[in-house]
Design a protein around this motif. Structure first.
Motif, mmCIF file in Angstrom:
data_model
loop_
_atom_site.group_PDB
_atom_site.id
_atom_site.type_symbol
_atom_site.label_atom_id
_atom_site.label_comp_id
_atom_site.label_asym_id
_atom_site.label_seq_id
_atom_site.Cartn_x
_atom_site.Cartn_y
_atom_site.Cartn_z
ATOM 1 N N THR A 144 -2.052 -3.747 -19.782
ATOM 2 C CA THR A 144 -2.186 -2.852 -20.928
ATOM 3 C C THR A 144 -3.582 -2.960 -21.517
ATOM 4 O OG1 THR A 144 0.157 -3.112 -21.437
ATOM 5 C CG2 THR A 144 -1.250 -2.238 -23.175
ATOM 6 N N HIS A 185 -4.045 -9.753 -23.077
ATOM 7 C CA HIS A 185 -4.532 -8.391 -22.868
ATOM 8 C C HIS A 185 -6.049 -8.346 -22.715
ATOM 9 C CE1 HIS A 185 -0.644 -6.393 -23.487
ATOM 10 N NE2 HIS A 185 -0.403 -7.375 -24.328
ATOM 11 N N ALA A 190 1.591 -3.611 -27.927
ATOM 12 C CA ALA A 190 1.110 -4.467 -26.843
ATOM 13 C C ALA A 190 1.686 -5.871 -26.925
ATOM 14 C CB ALA A 190 -0.414 -4.522 -26.865
#
Length: 248
Positions: A4, A30, A158
């Motif tokens: 992501t 991330h 996220a």
């Protein structure tokens, strides 16, 4: 590491307790560079050792995002400082009271996004942090739609959470019932057990454990939380006290 993509490359997390360190761990998943800042050197070292990021130095570049995860009694001052120091950054806080902080922060830029993840543990500190702490949990966002709040909402998703929109006043009334009242009740029951006969305590089962589990939370932090939301908490505590008086 997650695939992501977040619209930020560098974040500064101020406050490396349970929430701050958990957010830092999630951001690193991330591929976000995370800089850590904390008034406690020992807590900062623990968060670094835990893999949450690296301590801030004079050479650290300015962040795209600042996460203020400090105790609520200093959150407004830290947020205001971050808004002024980092004119290009989105600034968010994660304090469990919102209205008093929002009213104290003089932000005319629209870059401050007040939030509160509805996740936690009875233990605090960086070593209690978990990268999955927010998975499946609501995350309150007290801001109108804007580029800054859009970035924060992407971060919320996220990290496995989902955003819930509320005004600061709505948030504080809700957590008074759902979070702050249970803490007061749990602590009150635990206090009653202090004077109980030791032989009685050997009979305790799951009910006592369930009711008193959160009574072991950080008392200094909770004193600040209750002070910050005192009006809403007083109302619901009085209502429950009236019910208990009727039972008595």
């Amino acid at each position: 590491m997650s695939t992501t993509t977040l619209p930020i490359s560098r974040a500064r997390v101020i406050g490396t307790g349970l929430l701050g360190t958990s957010i830092a761990l999630g951001l690193r998943e991330h591929a976000v560079e995370v800089d850590l800042d904390d008034s406690s050197p020992s807590r900062l070292r623990l968060a670094e050792d835990y893999g949450a990021g690296q301590p801030v130095t004079p050479a650290t570049p300015d962040p795209d995002l600042v996460v203020v995860a400090t105790p609520p009694d200093v959150t407004a001052a830290v947020v205001s400082d971050a808004v002024n120091r980092f004119p290009e950054a989105v600034v968010m806080d994660v304090a469990s009271v919102k209205n008093a902080i929002v009213q104290s922060v003089a932000d005319t830029t629209g870059r401050f996004v007040p939030t509160h993840p509805m996740a936690g543990r009875e233990r605090g500190g960086p070593t209690a942090a978990r990268v999955d702490l927010f998975t499946g949990r609501p995350w309150v966002v007290c801001a109108e739609d804007s580029p800054a709040s859009g970035i924060v909402r992407q971060l919320v998703v996220a990290l496995g959470s989902f955003a819930v929109s509320m005004t600061p006043e709505e948030h504080d009334r809700a957590v008074a019932v759902l979070s702050h009242l249970p803490q007061v009740v749990s602590s009150s029951v635990a206090a009653e057990l202090i004077s109980a006969d030791a032989a009685w305590l050997e009979l305790a089962g799951g009910g006592v454990r369930d009711v008193t589990r959160i009574a072991g939370s950080d008392p200094e932090l909770w004193a600040q939380i209750l002070e910050g939301n005192h009006a809403a908490v007083a109302d619901v505590v009085q209502t429950v006290a009236d019910r208990l008086s009727a039972v008595a």
